[in-house]
Design a protein around this motif. Structure first.
Motif, PDB file in Angstrom:
ATOM      1  N   GLY A 221     -14.358  -0.183  15.847  1.00 13.04           N
ATOM      2  CA  GLY A 221     -13.202  -0.905  16.358  1.00 13.04           C
ATOM      3  C   GLY A 221     -12.774  -0.456  17.739  1.00 13.04           C
ATOM      4  N   HIS A 222     -13.262   0.713  18.201  1.00  8.53           N
ATOM      5  CA  HIS A 222     -12.941   1.171  19.553  1.00  8.53           C
ATOM      6  C   HIS A 222     -13.794   0.473  20.604  1.00  8.53           C
ATOM      7  CE1 HIS A 222     -10.608   5.005  18.530  1.00  8.53           C
ATOM      8  NE2 HIS A 222     -10.856   4.409  17.382  1.00  8.53           N
ATOM      9  N   ARG A 225     -14.310  -5.939  19.405  1.00  5.75           N
ATOM     10  CA  ARG A 225     -13.273  -6.714  18.740  1.00  5.75           C
ATOM     11  C   ARG A 225     -13.787  -8.121  18.456  1.00  5.75           C
ATOM     12  NH1 ARG A 225      -7.528  -6.169  21.228  1.00  5.75           N
ATOM     13  NH2 ARG A 225      -7.877  -4.117  20.284  1.00  5.75           N
ATOM     14  N   LEU A 228     -17.052  -7.576  16.602  1.00  8.34           N
ATOM     15  CA  LEU A 228     -16.985  -6.581  15.538  1.00  8.34           C
ATOM     16  C   LEU A 228     -17.786  -7.009  14.320  1.00  8.34           C
ATOM     17  CD1 LEU A 228     -15.816  -3.894  14.613  1.00  8.34           C
ATOM     18  CD2 LEU A 228     -13.779  -5.100  13.825  1.00  8.34           C
TER      19      LEU A 228
END
Length: 564
Positions: A221-222, A225, A228
């Motif tokens: 998630g870093h 997005r 993902l």
């Protein structure tokens, strides 16, 4: 404006503010836009953030901390501000680049952990040869505890791992977990007793896998997005390759090298994982960007209130805030979540039994075959296909109707477990294992989306952590119980037949979750007036202090919010 105690009472505003309380909704809506623009201009000049949330005709200003001087334009509004530079609210992931190296590292992490766990049937057979005692009729029961403890610890430690990940970050947690798993496997190679292997393989290796596994999912998630889903799909598909390849490797090196050398070779996978986990470079601070300021774990600024004058009171408030943040049991107040968690925990009592006892069953049922490892390859391959396929299908199903996919998967998994002792031809057993893998992929893929539907995104992480913790106990107890039944009856017929009962029972329980959820929604819609009054506070009479608490909407958030 001052805020005193937990009542969050505000002093009476200016005359202009009192007039707004009694004006019509259309006039309020006409004033929202220019007032919001003025507040933003003032915020840029003061160097602090201002978050304005509009719900119909009500505007709430949700901020925490110190209060800079208010501008004349926002003079009549009750605002509490805090400086939060670089907060994750404006964070945009790179959507690739270095993130693909992170995806590779996460793929190795997931694949090595669950590849070893899913291939334990071969290790179980080798352990039986080394620790078998002709005079002991409970040898299957005792040996099965080795693999069951390792799988159970992965889920049992999940709530604790979430705390460590939030507190220390993904990289430190994943590296320490991989090192612990490496020490566990290496220690297992030198152990010469079952009791010692309970500790080295079951406890150390299991806990290490848990601490390495969860950060490998969080770190995605870093970096992603919009992509993902693609990143998770790559990790899932790549991890399935390990579940297909490790049984072949263990079948080739197990017999010639022996059990000790085999564990040492497997420990190298964990050592490589510890090195790859160094790639988990966080782009957000620990707990940053996962919610409003102070909501996410990590070194967030304490949300003290002006009324708190003593240092001891502030320290006690911070301690209580940490406890509430990490041990939030609010999800158990939701009836549908409790029912769903109970159904899943019941179903997994027989979930891990085929992974442990299937290879030994083939040795007893088909004594001339040398292809028992093919069954684990089939389970791994079909599980990977199932995760990709059912993940796409789940996106097409809205709401809690996704639970019906888990219902079907648990029902089919129970029936397939009952079919295992009825297979008189090896090819039939291959077909059964393919369906077992598909059910496994469907069940695991739908877990997170269902949690989001039942409890919402704010509490989904803790809901999944608590669910995995509840799953650990029955999942650990299933294989030893099956081994005990084998030792008592002399075959696996009763063991596999009974292992299919809990998934069917769990599927029946899950069947009622969407029905109850729909009934609760209907009851809530019939009380629309009271619900609206709860979400949007009604104006108070002129001359009386106004109060607003958003704690019920955002669990754990300090009562420092007011509305216009």
């Amino acid at each position: 404006m001052g805020i005193n105690g937990l009542d969050n009472q505000a002093q009476p505003s200016s005359g202009a503010s009192r007039t707004e309380d009694t004006t019509a909704d259309d006039q309020t809506e006409q004033r929202v836009a220019p007032r919001e623009a003025d507040c933003r201009k003032d915020d840029q000049a003061a160097g602090s953030g201002c978050k304005i949330v509009q719900e119909d005709s009500s505007v709430q200003l949700l901020e925490a901390g110190c209060k800079p001087p208010l501008s004349p334009v926002c003079d009549s509004e009750s605002v509490v501000r805090v400086e939060e530079p670089g907060h994750g609210a404006a964070f945009v992931p790179p959507e690739g680049g270095y993130g693909w190296l992170v995806v590779f590292a996460a793929t190795w992490c997931n694949g090595s952990i669950f590849g070893i766990q899913n291939s334990f049937g071969i290790l179980h057979m080798m352990l039986m040869k080394e620790h078998a005692d002709p005079d002991d009729k409970t040898s299957q029961f005792k040996v099965a505890w080795v693999g069951a403890l390792a799988m159970g610890m992965i889920f049992f430690c999940s709530p604790v791992v979430s705390m460590f990940t939030d507190r220390f970050g993904c990289r430190k947690t994943a590296v320490s977990g991989a090192v612990l798993a490496f020490i566990g496997l290496l220690g297992t190679s030198f152990a010469n007793s079952l009791s010692l292997r309970y500790f080295t393989y079951g406890i150390l290796f299991g806990c290490g896998c848990s601490f390495a596994f969860q950060p490998s999912l969080v770190i995605l998630g870093h970096y992603f997005r919009q992509r993902l889903g693609l990143a998770n799909g790559v990790v899932t598909a790549g991890a399935s390759l390990f579940s297909m390849g490790l049984p072949v490797l263990l079948n080739k090196v197990g017999e010639p090298l022996g059990l000790s050398r085999t564990f040492q070779i497997l420990s190298l996978f964990m050592l490589v994982q510890a090195l790859l986990a160094l790639l988990f470079k966080p782009l957000l601070p620990a707990g940053g960007g996962m919610g409003p300021p102070g909501m996410g774990p990590g070194p967030a600024k304490p949300q003290t209130q002006p009324g708190a004058t003593t240092q001891e009171g502030s320290r006690w408030s911070r301690v209580l805030g940490e406890v509430r943040k990490y041990f939030n049991l609010r999800v158990f107040h939701i009836l549908t979540y409790r029912l769903w968690a109970f159904g899943v925990a019941t179903a997994v009592l027989g979930y891990f039994v085929p992974y442990v006892h299937l290879i030994n069953f083939v040795k007893e049922q088909f004594k001339g075959t040398q292809k028992e490892w093919v069954l684990l390859v089939c389970i791994g391959a079909s599980s990977g296909v199932g995760r990709l396929a059912f993940g796409k299908i789940g996106d097409l199903i809205t709401g809690v109707q996704k639970i019906y996919m888990q219902v079907v998967s648990f029902m089919a998994l129970g029936l397939m477990s009952m079919m295992i002792p009825q297979c008189l031809v090896f090819e039939w057993l291959v077909v059964v294992c393919v369906f077992l893998g598909l059910c496994d992929g469907c069940f695991l893929t739908m877990m997170a989306p269902i949690a989001f539907e039942l409890v919402g995104p704010m509490q989904a992480s803790q809901a999944i952590g608590y669910l995995l913790g509840l799953m650990s106990l029955p999942m650990t107890a299933g294989p030893p119980i099956a081994g005990l039944l084998h030792d008592y009856f002399g075959n696996y017929t009763v063991a596999f037949s009974l292992a299919g009962v809990p998934p069917i029972v769990g599927g029946v329980v899950l069947f009622f979750v969407p029905l109850i959820h729909r009934r609760l929604q209907a009851a809530a819609s019939s009380e629309e007036t009271s619900t609206t009054a709860h979400m949007l506070p009604t104006p108070t009479p002129a001359g009386e202090p106004k109060s607003c608490s958003n704690g019920d909407i955002l669990p754990g958030y300090t009562d420092v919010e007011t509305h216009i």
